[in-house]
Design an enzyme around this catalytic site. Structure first.
Site, short mmCIF file in Angstrom:
data_model
loop_
_atom_site.label_atom_id
_atom_site.label_comp_id
_atom_site.label_asym_id
_atom_site.label_seq_id
_atom_site.Cartn_x
_atom_site.Cartn_y
_atom_site.Cartn_z
N LYS A 107 122.98 -5.13 35.85
CA LYS A 107 122.60 -4.11 34.87
C LYS A 107 123.74 -3.18 34.52
O LYS A 107 123.70 -2.48 33.51
CB LYS A 107 121.38 -3.36 35.37
CG LYS A 107 120.18 -4.29 35.43
CD LYS A 107 118.92 -3.64 35.93
CE LYS A 107 117.72 -4.54 35.77
NZ LYS A 107 117.59 -5.55 36.84
C1 PLP Z 1 116.78 -6.66 36.76
C2 PLP Z 1 117.18 -7.80 37.59
C3 PLP Z 1 116.76 -9.10 37.29
C4 PLP Z 1 115.81 -9.40 36.15
O1 PLP Z 1 116.37 -9.14 34.89
P1 PLP Z 1 115.40 -8.98 33.63
O2 PLP Z 1 116.29 -8.61 32.51
O3 PLP Z 1 114.46 -7.87 34.00
O4 PLP Z 1 114.70 -10.25 33.45
C5 PLP Z 1 117.22 -10.14 38.07
N1 PLP Z 1 118.04 -9.92 39.12
C6 PLP Z 1 118.45 -8.68 39.45
C7 PLP Z 1 119.33 -8.51 40.64
C8 PLP Z 1 118.06 -7.58 38.69
O5 PLP Z 1 118.48 -6.37 39.02
#
Ligand code: PLP
Length: 492
Positions: A107
């Site tokens: 993210k």
């Molecule tokens: C947020 C997250 C996901 C999922 O991503 P989305 O965009 O919500 O589908 C997968 N793995 C990790 C480590 C995350 O932080």
């Protein structure tokens, strides 16, 4: 490129779409223009990562001025590897590592960019309101958003996470966050309870007079915000370039991407890349035991009336996957009435069924597999034993899906998205590689994993142990509204 709501004819430009996050009717902002884009994807592939990002963002968010400068500002000195999102080999698989940023989760790629976009949109629209970022997190968004927004002028940020629903390391990351404009609060309930309560606050506050008197505007750092989604498109192009360089493919060959999925943001960015021309074959949605998306993609029936599991991959413990709404809208021919009625059914009954045409459009591109808790453990362990690759539990869910997809004769070269550092989830990782270990403390676990594997612990995680816990609030989901108003200095 005009943005409109998935649920009605409300529309706005890209500046305002980023500033407001959610449309006033509860829908998500999306642009139909992406369907006939004319984006010069071949040229994009020839650029370096920053140039790719600015070309893609200028296309998706065309009202922003000086995108190159914004991209430079957002990413300067933030990532630990020279290549922000490196591609490494693990056995026969190619892994796109997205966790080399300041909080060790994927993210960071988007949340380094979003504050810069919001600040810039405010300047361009001569908006003097204070932007209050409201975020529900299943673990990783919270910290990445705090890291992006702390002490950013003209903004404040409030993060809600499920009490007991995130890993101790994730909790420590958030609870120790410094900054004059940050609030972090645990909510009794699971992620869906948090996300629903936050969406409700959006609907109720945005449509009322409260904000006028306080000179505040709410926005979101969740992937419901198009400004959060758009930066994620870049790394699909980067991965393609890397495979070209490694001579795994030639220009024009399709690649399949395997994406560990929760709120459907990351994988939707892959779909945007495909719509913009990048030769993407299939997008494989990898779910954990909360397999609501796997069932949906296989049957066209979305039904959240099922047990909610707290798994080792908590960032994917989600039964209401917000960004699916954007895919539904695109897949049903951009029919906002249809989309709105599915979402209404979901809100009323927890369930909806799409028509066969829409389902066919989805299944042409998307496949899905789910992975239970034992399989997650065994994937982490096998990846280490077979490929000397240490992966986190979310990435393990994707490895599992990749191995199932490989059995399909038609598969293309595959790239697995690795979304978090294994050190964010030391308990699950250590259990998989040393089942008899009796270490209880997560920081000792990190050291033990480091001793066994030699994989470096990211410094942002090792330094957490000595950081002071600042945020201790725990509230009921039903009190979120009052809590937010208090923090904003508004009386109801
Ligand atoms: C947020 C997250 C996901 C999922 O991503 P989305 O965009 O919500 O589908 C997968 N793995 C990790 C480590 C995350 O932080």
């Amino acid at each position: 490129m005009k943005y409109n709501s998935t649920r009605s004819n409300i529309s706005c430009d890209s500046l305002n779409a980023v500033l407001s996050g959610l449309a006033p009717d509860g829908g998500l902002y999306i642009s139909k223009d992406i369907l006939n884009s004319g984006f010069d994807w071949k040229k994009c592939l020839s650029l370096n990562t920053e140039e790719k990002a600015s070309m893609i963002l200028s296309f998706l968010l065309p009202d922003f001025k000086d995108m190159e400068e914004l991209v430079r500002r957002a990413y300067k000195n933030k990532f630990e590897t020279p290549d922000m999102t490196p591609v490494v080999s693990a056995g026969k698989f190619e892994v796109l590592e997205l966790f080399r940023g300041p909080t060790s989760a994927f993210k960071d790629v988007a949340l380094s960019m979003l504050p810069v976009l919001i600040t810039s949109a405010k300047q361009q629209t001569e908006n003097t309101e204070k932007t209050v970022i409201l975020t529900a997190t299943s673990g990783d968004t919270g910290k990445a958003a705090l890291e992006g927004f702390h002490d950013v002028e003209g903004t404040s940020i409030i993060v809600f996470y499920p009490h007991g629903g995130v890993s101790p390391v994730q909790k420590a990351q958030m609870a120790t966050q410094k900054g004059g404009n940050v609030t972090v609060c645990a909510v009794k309930g699971n992620f869906d309870d948090c996300q629903n309560a936050v969406k409700k606050v959006f609907r109720e506050i945005s449509n009322s007079f409260v904000l006028d008197s306080s000179n505040c505007r709410l926005s979101s750092a969740n992937s419901i915000n198009i400004g959060r989604l758009a930066p994620q498109v870049t790394y699909y192009f980067t991965a393609y370039s890397r495979l070209l360089e490694k001579k795994k493919i030639t220009l024009g060959d399709s690649i399949d991407f395997v994406v560990p999925t929760g709120n459907f943001g990351d994988i939707l960015a892959g779909y945007f890349a495909k719509l913009m021309g990048l030769p993407v074959g299939k997008l494989i949605c990898a779910s954990n035991a909360n397999n609501v998306l796997t069932d949906f993609i296989n049957t066209g029936i979305y039904d959240k009336n099922r047990p909610f599991y707290k798994t080792q991959s908590p960032s994917m413990d989600i039964l209401i996957s917000s960004n699916l709404e954007r895919l539904l809208y695109l897949a049903c021919g951009c029919d906002c009435n249809k989309t709105a009625s599915w979402m209404e059914n979901l809100a009323k009954t927890g369930k909806f069924t799409v028509d066969s045409e829409t389902l066919k459009n989805i299944q042409n591109v998307f496949l899905s597999y789910s992975c239970n808790e034992e399989e997650t453990q065994s994937e982490i362990s096998c990846c280490w034993k077979d490929y000397s690759y240490l992966c986190d539990p979310h990435t393990a869910v994707a490895f599992h899906a990749a191995k199932l997809h490989e059995k399909d004769e038609d598969h293309n070269p595959m790239v697995i998205l690795s979304t978090a550092s294994p050190y964010k989830f030391p308990k699950a990782v250590l259990k998989a590689i040393e089942p008899l270990s009796d270490i209880q403390n997560e920081f000792r676990m990190m050291e033990r994993i480091n001793m066994i594997t030699g994989v470096k612990i990211p410094s942002n995680l090792s330094s957490l142990e000595s950081a002071e816990e600042i945020h201790k609030d725990v509230i009921e989901a039903s009190d979120i509204m009052t809590y937010v108003l208090n923090k904003m200095g508004v009386r109801k």
